[in-house]
Design a protein around this motif. Structure first.
Motif, PDB file in Angstrom:
ATOM      1  N   ALA A 171       0.733  -1.258  -0.160  1.00  0.00           N
ATOM      2  CA  ALA A 171       0.065  -0.158   0.134  1.00  0.00           C
ATOM      3  C   ALA A 171       0.849   1.178  -0.027  1.00  0.00           C
ATOM      4  O   ALA A 171       0.385   2.203  -0.469  1.00  0.00           O
ATOM      5  CB  ALA A 171      -1.018   0.072   1.032  1.00  0.00           C
ATOM      6  N   GLU A 172       2.100   0.956   0.587  1.00  0.00           N
ATOM      7  CA  GLU A 172       3.081   2.164   0.738  1.00  0.00           C
ATOM      8  C   GLU A 172       4.023   1.730  -0.208  1.00  0.00           C
ATOM      9  O   GLU A 172       5.214   0.948   0.459  1.00  0.00           O
ATOM     10  CB  GLU A 172       3.503   2.478   1.920  1.00  0.00           C
ATOM     11  CG  GLU A 172       2.078   2.986   2.959  1.00  0.00           C
ATOM     12  CD  GLU A 172       2.788   3.312   4.110  1.00  0.00           C
ATOM     13  OE1 GLU A 172       4.019   3.502   4.458  1.00  0.00           O
ATOM     14  OE2 GLU A 172       1.755   3.483   5.231  1.00  0.00           O
ATOM     15  N   PRO A 173       4.347   1.887  -1.577  1.00  0.00           N
ATOM     16  CA  PRO A 173       5.252   1.600  -2.232  1.00  0.00           C
ATOM     17  C   PRO A 173       6.786   1.698  -1.934  1.00  0.00           C
ATOM     18  O   PRO A 173       7.597   0.884  -1.959  1.00  0.00           O
ATOM     19  CB  PRO A 173       5.018   1.662  -3.756  1.00  0.00           C
ATOM     20  CG  PRO A 173       3.605   2.098  -3.755  1.00  0.00           C
ATOM     21  CD  PRO A 173       3.629   2.577  -2.397  1.00  0.00           C
ATOM     22  N   VAL A 174       6.946   3.068  -1.527  1.00  0.00           N
ATOM     23  CA  VAL A 174       8.429   3.507  -1.385  1.00  0.00           C
ATOM     24  C   VAL A 174       8.765   2.753   0.148  1.00  0.00           C
ATOM     25  O   VAL A 174       9.898   2.375  -0.002  1.00  0.00           O
ATOM     26  CB  VAL A 174       8.238   4.969  -1.078  1.00  0.00           C
ATOM     27  CG1 VAL A 174       9.530   5.659  -0.644  1.00  0.00           C
ATOM     28  CG2 VAL A 174       8.059   5.857  -2.480  1.00  0.00           C
ATOM     29  N   ALA A 175       8.024   2.750   1.092  1.00  0.00           N
ATOM     30  CA  ALA A 175       8.201   1.970   2.268  1.00  0.00           C
ATOM     31  C   ALA A 175       8.496   0.749   1.845  1.00  0.00           C
ATOM     32  O   ALA A 175       9.304  -0.099   2.883  1.00  0.00           O
ATOM     33  CB  ALA A 175       7.119   2.205   3.331  1.00  0.00           C
ATOM     34  N   ALA A 176       7.802   0.082   1.154  1.00  0.00           N
ATOM     35  CA  ALA A 176       8.123  -1.502   0.743  1.00  0.00           C
ATOM     36  C   ALA A 176       9.483  -1.479   0.109  1.00  0.00           C
ATOM     37  O   ALA A 176       9.781  -2.815   0.404  1.00  0.00           O
ATOM     38  CB  ALA A 176       6.892  -1.851   0.021  1.00  0.00           C
ATOM     39  N   LEU A 177       9.791  -0.872  -0.529  1.00  0.00           N
ATOM     40  CA  LEU A 177      10.910  -1.031  -1.435  1.00  0.00           C
ATOM     41  C   LEU A 177      12.087  -0.746  -0.573  1.00  0.00           C
ATOM     42  O   LEU A 177      13.161  -1.397  -0.381  1.00  0.00           O
ATOM     43  CB  LEU A 177      11.072   0.056  -2.551  1.00  0.00           C
ATOM     44  CG  LEU A 177      10.222  -0.362  -3.756  1.00  0.00           C
ATOM     45  CD1 LEU A 177      10.347   0.515  -4.696  1.00  0.00           C
ATOM     46  CD2 LEU A 177      10.791  -1.834  -4.435  1.00  0.00           C
ATOM     47  N   ARG A 178      11.937   0.358   0.308  1.00  0.00           N
ATOM     48  CA  ARG A 178      12.740   0.215   1.491  1.00  0.00           C
ATOM     49  C   ARG A 178      13.157  -0.777   2.299  1.00  0.00           C
ATOM     50  O   ARG A 178      14.319  -0.988   2.740  1.00  0.00           O
ATOM     51  CB  ARG A 178      12.627   1.731   2.290  1.00  0.00           C
ATOM     52  CG  ARG A 178      12.732   2.885   1.514  1.00  0.00           C
ATOM     53  CD  ARG A 178      12.090   4.196   2.525  1.00  0.00           C
ATOM     54  NE  ARG A 178      12.850   4.181   3.923  1.00  0.00           N
ATOM     55  CZ  ARG A 178      13.867   4.733   4.016  1.00  0.00           C
ATOM     56  NH1 ARG A 178      14.625   5.511   3.195  1.00  0.00           N
ATOM     57  NH2 ARG A 178      14.345   4.968   5.092  1.00  0.00           N
ATOM     58  N   ALA A 179      12.169  -1.430   2.625  1.00  0.00           N
ATOM     59  CA  ALA A 179      12.117  -2.619   3.409  1.00  0.00           C
ATOM     60  C   ALA A 179      12.796  -3.684   2.758  1.00  0.00           C
ATOM     61  O   ALA A 179      13.193  -4.637   3.651  1.00  0.00           O
ATOM     62  CB  ALA A 179      10.802  -3.084   3.898  1.00  0.00           C
ATOM     63  N   LEU A 180      12.727  -3.722   1.528  1.00  0.00           N
ATOM     64  CA  LEU A 180      13.395  -4.880   0.852  1.00  0.00           C
ATOM     65  C   LEU A 180      14.711  -4.659   0.324  1.00  0.00           C
ATOM     66  O   LEU A 180      15.452  -5.554  -0.044  1.00  0.00           O
ATOM     67  CB  LEU A 180      12.541  -5.221  -0.298  1.00  0.00           C
ATOM     68  CG  LEU A 180      11.022  -5.716  -0.138  1.00  0.00           C
ATOM     69  CD1 LEU A 180      10.391  -6.059  -1.461  1.00  0.00           C
ATOM     70  CD2 LEU A 180      11.033  -7.041   0.622  1.00  0.00           C
TER      71      LEU A 180
END
Length: 314
Positions: A171-180
């Motif tokens: 739902a938050e693509p930027v946060a998801a990419l940061r987490a990965l």
């Protein structure tokens, strides 16, 4: 090309059939009963029998195998013994973590390995080549989980550029990419080291071929011969390694997912084994085997595209 495609497709179908039988037999002979695990040691026999009936564990194994395979063909992976939710839904939720992680890690590995491998091959025996080989040797030697913890200490705890773990969802693509990002880097660097060495070796073998010497004799520089002729002919072993690496990254990131608390397929398998959730273990492992075989199938097709001689041998 059609004959080559059909032969590889037949091999894929046979491999999947054999894999399904092996997975089912291995999981079924594993010690421990899911119903006994769920009810505990003091469960009454009639309660235990009722739960086994509810879970379908009292059905003969050949019938259970047929039901399992036909269900997967229709998209029904069964119901989790522990969570009582469809396995397909559990897999879909976690696939959106493991698949982007594998693709991101593989992309990083390729982006690192191709320039490094080309650089080392074009400077054979020089300090640049020696430095790249030393770096790749270090990348192969270091365990990725140790490197993952080092990344957490530096970039999450000290610098606070990234989170130390968890996954916020897409739902938050930027946060998801940061987490990965950190898990992908931890997975990518050892694979990049392997791919760099394979690419360099394949390029050096190709550069010693007669047609490369002929191209050089016609006036091409070593760099031009490398880019125009050697690279394409050196791609077959490289494509093999890339296919194997994607399969490993998709199925073998259990430790990294544990380090970063990522709800991926690897962690799901680990939890399901500990809970004796057999249907989840069978279905997820079969899905991962299918992914491995499918990737190898696509790599075989890529072989045919890169080297037309292979199509004529099929």
């Amino acid at each position: 090309m059609l004959r080559y495609f059909l032969s590889r497709l037949t091999s894929l179908a046979i491999s999947l059939l054999v894999a399904s039988v092996v997975i089912f037999l291995v999981v079924e002979v594993a010690p421990g009963d899911p119903a006994s695990y769920m009810l505990g040691l003091n469960a009454q026999p009639d309660t235990l029998a009722a739960l086994r009936t509810e879970l379908g564990l009292d059905v003969p194994k050949p019938e259970r195998y047929v039901d399992w395979v036909t269900g997967m063909l229709s998209g029904d992976f069964g119901m989790s013994y522990t969570y009582r939710t469809p396995v397909a839904q559990m897999v879909a939720d976690r696939l959106w973590v493991s698949l982007p992680l594998a693709l991101l890690a593989l992309s990083l590995a390729v982006l690192i390995a191709f320039p490094a491998g080309l650089f080392a091959a074009s400077r054979r025996g020089r300090p640049g080549d020696i430095g790249v080989m030393a770096a790749t040797q270090l990348g192969i030697a270091l365990p990725n989980f140790w490197f993952a913890m080092l990344l957490v200490m530096v970039f999450a705890i000290s610098l606070r550029w990234f989170g130390a773990g968890g996954f916020p969802g897409w739902a938050e693509p930027v946060a998801a990419l940061r987490a990965l990002t950190l898990p992908a880097v931890a997975l990518a660097l050892p694979q990049a080291a392997i791919l760099t060495r394979v690419l360099r070796s394949a390029l050096l073998d190709t550069l010693d071929e007669d047609y490369i010497r002929t191209a050089r004799a016609k006036g091409l520089s070593r760099r031009q011969a490398l880019w125009r002729h050697a690279l394409r002919n050196a791609l077959i072993p490289v494509l093999t390694i890339i296919g194997l690496q994607f399969s490993f990254l998709l199925a073998g990131a259990i430790i990294i997912e544990q380090v970063f608390f990522l709800p991926g397929l690897g962690r799901l398998i680990f939890q399901s084994i500990s809970q004796r959730d057999l249907i989840v273990v069978e279905s997820v492992v079969m899905l991962l085997v299918f992914a491995v075989i499918l990737v190898n199938f696509l790599v075989d097709l890529a072989y045919g595209a890169v080297d037309p001689r292979l199509r004529s041998r099929a």
